[in-house]
Scaffold this motif. Structure first.
Motif, PDB file in Angstrom:
ATOM      1  N   UNK A 203       3.353  65.537  93.744  1.00  0.00           N
ATOM      2  CA  UNK A 203       3.805  64.261  93.242  1.00  0.00           C
ATOM      3  C   UNK A 203       4.499  63.417  93.990  1.00  0.00           C
ATOM      4  N   UNK A 204       4.389  63.616  95.492  1.00  0.00           N
ATOM      5  CA  UNK A 204       4.703  63.058  96.436  1.00  0.00           C
ATOM      6  C   UNK A 204       3.660  62.638  97.368  1.00  0.00           C
ATOM      7  N   UNK A 205       2.538  63.311  97.685  1.00  0.00           N
ATOM      8  CA  UNK A 205       1.131  62.742  98.061  1.00  0.00           C
ATOM      9  C   UNK A 205       0.063  63.983  97.571  1.00  0.00           C
ATOM     10  N   UNK A 206      -0.341  63.004  97.414  1.00  0.00           N
ATOM     11  CA  UNK A 206      -2.430  64.023  96.896  1.00  0.00           C
ATOM     12  C   UNK A 206      -2.601  64.623  98.376  1.00  0.00           C
ATOM     13  N   UNK A 207      -2.279  64.849  99.265  1.00  0.00           N
ATOM     14  CA  UNK A 207      -2.807  65.201 100.421  1.00  0.00           C
ATOM     15  C   UNK A 207      -1.706  67.143 100.034  1.00  0.00           C
ATOM     16  N   UNK A 208      -1.193  66.389  99.547  1.00  0.00           N
ATOM     17  CA  UNK A 208       0.011  67.774  99.371  1.00  0.00           C
ATOM     18  C   UNK A 208      -0.997  69.518  99.017  1.00  0.00           C
ATOM     19  N   UNK A 209      -2.314  68.199  97.765  1.00  0.00           N
ATOM     20  CA  UNK A 209      -3.350  69.816  97.705  1.00  0.00           C
ATOM     21  C   UNK A 209      -3.906  70.119  98.301  1.00  0.00           C
ATOM     22  N   UNK A 210      -4.313  70.695  99.411  1.00  0.00           N
ATOM     23  CA  UNK A 210      -4.296  70.707 100.843  1.00  0.00           C
ATOM     24  C   UNK A 210      -3.794  71.375 101.354  1.00  0.00           C
ATOM     25  N   UNK A 211      -2.447  71.415 101.513  1.00  0.00           N
ATOM     26  CA  UNK A 211      -1.815  72.806 101.471  1.00  0.00           C
ATOM     27  C   UNK A 211      -1.108  73.308 100.625  1.00  0.00           C
ATOM     28  N   UNK A 212      -1.001  72.479  99.392  1.00  0.00           N
ATOM     29  CA  UNK A 212      -0.939  74.577  98.152  1.00  0.00           C
ATOM     30  C   UNK A 212      -2.248  74.855  98.414  1.00  0.00           C
ATOM     31  N   UNK A 213      -3.323  74.698  98.448  1.00  0.00           N
ATOM     32  CA  UNK A 213      -4.359  75.567  97.948  1.00  0.00           C
ATOM     33  C   UNK A 213      -4.805  76.182  99.300  1.00  0.00           C
ATOM     34  N   UNK A 214      -4.611  75.689 100.518  1.00  0.00           N
ATOM     35  CA  UNK A 214      -4.288  76.536 101.505  1.00  0.00           C
ATOM     36  C   UNK A 214      -3.737  78.104 101.421  1.00  0.00           C
ATOM     37  N   UNK A 215      -1.934  77.547 100.886  1.00  0.00           N
ATOM     38  CA  UNK A 215      -1.385  78.308 100.947  1.00  0.00           C
ATOM     39  C   UNK A 215      -1.345  79.271  99.732  1.00  0.00           C
ATOM     40  N   UNK A 216      -2.650  78.705  98.648  1.00  0.00           N
ATOM     41  CA  UNK A 216      -2.701  80.030  97.566  1.00  0.00           C
ATOM     42  C   UNK A 216      -3.968  81.317  98.147  1.00  0.00           C
ATOM     43  N   UNK A 217      -4.857  80.473  98.250  1.00  0.00           N
ATOM     44  CA  UNK A 217      -5.763  80.739  99.549  1.00  0.00           C
ATOM     45  C   UNK A 217      -5.582  82.062  99.889  1.00  0.00           C
ATOM     46  N   UNK A 218      -4.252  81.737 101.163  1.00  0.00           N
ATOM     47  CA  UNK A 218      -3.796  83.025 101.756  1.00  0.00           C
ATOM     48  C   UNK A 218      -3.005  84.010 101.052  1.00  0.00           C
TER      49      UNK A 218
END
Length: 558
Positions: A203-218
Motif C-alpha cells: 500500500x506504500x509502493x508497488x515495488x515493495x512486492x519484490x521485497x516481500x516476495x524475496x522474503x517469502x522465498x528466503x
C-alpha cells in the motif's frame, strides 16, 4: 547509560542534520508536484483546462484543504499509478505542519526526511539481531551518511516509507529464522508483525512486492534447507503467515494490475536495440556505487567529471574489497554464518526478481536510481557487517595469532567511509548530485520578464498537466503571467483581455512533432486574429520542447 546507545543517538542526530540541511533548497519537480496535488487534498479535475487563468489562481491548487483518505485513494486510483497509503499519511502531516511559516517544499519533504531518520535506528536493530551491536552501529552510520538515503529523504515522494517497512520486516525475518533454524521455536508475535509489515508494504509502493516476495522465498528456502530439525507444524505457520500477507493485499490487487497496464508506465519499457540491451546492467552497477559515494559528475565541466569519476571508482573498489574480505570472515565464523546465509539468500532472490522484471517483463527498473530503495537496506546491512570489528563477532576462538592486527584494519575503515559519505551527502543537499531530468528553476528563469506573458501547456494526459503545474508552482507570485492548458498548440482561442505580447508554448510530453513556427490567436468576442511568430531559440526539458512567441495584432477575422 550504555555506550552503544550514546553512539546511536549521535548517529541519528547526524543523519537528521543531513536530511534537514537545505531541505527546501531544490525546487519541486514533476513527481513532487504530483505528490503535492494529491496530498494537499486536490485532484487533476480541479485544474482549469482550456481556460486562461492568472498564476495566482493556480496557486490555490497547492494550498491544503481537508480530504478523507477514501477521497484521496479514489483520486489516486483514477488519476495516478501509485498505491494510496503514503499520500493519505502525508495529507494528515501537511494539515499539522500547515500552521508553520515554512515553504511548501519543506512541508512536503519533512515527512520523508523524518521517515529517513527512523530508518537509522531500524537498520541498527537489523544488524544487531543479525550480527552484533557493533555491526548495528556500522550499518546505522552508513544509513545516516549515505548519499542515496539522504537523496531519498529529501524527495517529496513515497520511498523512505517502504524502505523503513522493509528494514523492520527484515528484522522480523531474521528473528523468525533464527528461532526456527537455531532454536526450533516460533514467536507468534514476531510472525504476525512480519506478515502485517509485508502486507501493508504494497500500500506504500508497488515495488515493495519484490521485497516481500524475496522474503517469502528466503523463508521457504531456508526452512527447506533446515527441514530435518524443524517440527512439521512449522509449515502450517509459514502457510498462515503467507496467507495473511495475501489477505491484507487482496483489496489492492485489482488496482495494482490495472495500474501496471496503463500507458503512464510505458516509459519503463526496455530498449533492446543493439548494445542498449546491456545498459541496464551498467546502470544497476552504477546504482550500487552511488549508495555510498557520489561526487559531482552530472552537467559538470569535463575535467571535474573525470576527477570525480576516478575518485568514485577508486573509493568504491577499496570499499568493495574490504567489505568482501570482511564478509568472508563472517562466513567462516559459526557465530555469524547463519545470518550471512540468510541475507545472501535474500539478496539472491531479490536480484533474480529484479532481472526477471527487467529482461523477462521488459520493465527497466534501472532507469531511475530511486527504485533501488527496496535493495538499499540489504546493501547497507551487508556493508555494515563487512566493516564490523571481528573481535565483537567472537572470532578469537578460531582465528590465528595475527587476528588483532587484521581486525584493527577493519576498524579504521569505518571513519573513512563515514567521511566519504559526509562529503557525498553534502553534494546531494547542495544540488550537485542526483540531478533531476529537468531543472524547473532554469525554465522559470527564462519565463521571468517585466512583460506580461501567457504560458500555454499542451497536453494529452495528466502527466503533461503535472509538468505545467511543476513550472507554475516554482514561479514567483509577482510574475505577470496567465496560464492555459489546452490540447491544440496551433490555434489559441482566448478572451481579448487575456492577451499577452509574449507567449511561451510547452509541448506535450509524448508529442514528438516540431513546435510551430508561428501561433494564431483568435480573440473573443471581437475575433481579432493575432499572429505570433517564434522568437529566440527552442529549448527542451525531458521530452518537452518549449518556445517563446511574440504577438503582432492583425486585422479582424470575417
Amino acid at each position: 547509560m550504555p555506550q552503544n546507545f550514546v553512539w546511536l543517538v549521535l548517529i541519528v542526530l547526524l543523519g537528521a542534520i543531513l536530511r534537514f540541511w537545505n531541505l527546501d533548497l531544490k525546487p519541486l519537480w514533476l513527481d513532487e508536484t504530483i505528490t503535492a496535488l494529491f496530498s494537499l487534498g486536490h485532484t487533476y479535475s480541479e485544474v482549469p483546462l482550456g481556460q486562461v487563468q492568472p498564476l495566482a489562481d493556480l496557486f490555490r491548487l497547492f494550498q491544503w484543504q481537508p480530504a478523507s483518505c477514501i477521497a484521496i485513494s479514489a483520486a489516486i486510483r483514477a488519476q495516478s499509478t501509485h498505491p494510496p497509503l503514503f499520500f493519505c499519511w502525508l495529507h494528515q502531516w501537511l494539515g499539522w505542519v500547515d500552521r508553520f511559516d515554512m515553504s511548501l517544499a519543506w512541508k512536503l519533504r519533512s515527512l520523508p526526511a523524518f521517515l529517513g531518520i527512523l530508518a537509522i535506528p531500524a537498520v541498527y536493530r537489523l544488524n544487531r539481531v543479525a550480527f552484533s551491536p557493533s555491526a548495528g552501529l556500522a550499518a546505522a552510520t552508513l544509513m545516516a551518511v549515505s548519499p542515496f538515503a539522504v537523496y531519498l529523504s529529501q524527495e517529496a515522494r513515497h520511498y523512505t516509507l517502504p524502505m523503513l517497512l522493509i528494514i523492520l520486516s527484515l528484522v522480523g525475518l531474521v528473528l523468525m529464522l533464527q528461532d526456527l533454524c537455531e532454536r526450533q521455536a516460533i514467536n507468534l508475535g514476531v510472525w504476525m508483525g512480519w506478515s502485517l509489515l509485508n502486507g501493508l508494504g504494497l500500500y506504500t509502493h508497488y515495488f515493495f512486492a519484490l521485497a516481500a516476495t524475496a522474503q517469502v522465498l528466503t523463508l521457504l528456502s531456508l526452512s527447506w534447507m533446515y527441514r530435518a530439525r524443524l517440527p512439521r507444524r512449522v509449515w502450517g505457520v509459514i502457510g498462515l503467515a503467507i496467507a495473511t500477507i495475501l489477505l491484507i493485499d487482496a483489496p489492492l490487487l485489482p488496482q495494482f494490475f490495472e495500474h501496471l497496464q496503463r500507458p503512464a508506465t510505458d516509459w519503463l519499457n526496455l530498449t533492446t536495440a543493439g548494445l542498449n540491451r546491456w545498459t541496464p546492467l551498467l546502470r544497476f552497477t552504477a546504482s550500487l556505487v552511488i549508495m555510498t559515494v557520489i561526487f559531482p559528475v552530472e552537467q559538470q565541466p569535463l575535467g571535474i567529471t573525470i576527477v570525480s569519476g576516478l575518485a568514485i571508482l577508486s573509493l568504491t573498489a577499496g570499499l568493495g574489497w574490504r567489505v568482501f574480505r570482511g564478509l568472508q570472515r563472517l562466513w567462516r565464523s559459526a557465530a555469524t554464518h547463519f545470518s550471512l546465509l540468510l541475507l545472501a539468500h535474500l539478496l539472491g532472490w531479490l536480484l533474480l526478481e529484479y532481472f526477471i522484471v527487467v529482461y523477462g517483463l521488459g520493465k527497466d527498473l534501472t532507469l531511475a536510481f530511486r527504485y533501488n530503495f527496496m535493495l538499499y537496506p540489504l546493501v547497507c546491512a551487508l556493508i555494515g557487517a563487512g566493516l564490523t570489528a571481528p573481535s565483537d563477532l567472537e572470532w578469537k576462538r578460531s582465528q590465528p595469532a595475527n587476528f588483532q592486527a587484521r581486525a584493527q584494519g577493519i576498524r579504521r575503515d569505518l571513519p573513512l567511509v563515514t567521511l566519504v559519505g559526509l562529503l557525498s551527502s553534502a553534494c546531494v543537499v547542495s544540488g550537485l548530485a542526483f540531478l533531476k531530468p529537468f531543472q524547473p528553476q532554469q525554465i522559470v528563469q527564462r519565463l521571468q520578464t517585466s512583460t506580461p506573458i501567457l504560458v500555454t501547456q499542451t497536453y494529452e494526459n495528466w502527466q503533461s498537466v503535472a509538468f505545467g503545474l511543476s513550472i507554475a508552482v516554482n514561479s514567483p507570485a509577482t510574475q505577470q503571467s496567465t496560464w492555459l492548458f489546452q490540447s491544440s498548440p496551433i490555434m489559441i482561442d482566448i478572451e481579448e483581455q487575456a492577451q499577452a505580447p509574449l507567449i511561451w508554448l510547452f509541448s506535450d510530453l509524448t508529442d514528438q512533432k516540431p513546435l510551430p513556427s508561428a501561433l494564431k490567436i483568435s480573440s473573443s468576442p471581437t475575433k481579432l486574429t493575432t499572429n505570433c511568430p517564434a522568437v529566440g531559440e527552442q529549448h527542451q526539458a525531458m521530452n518537452v520542447r518549449y518556445q517563446s512567441y511574440r504577438c503582432i495584432p492583425q486585422k479582424p477575422t470575417r
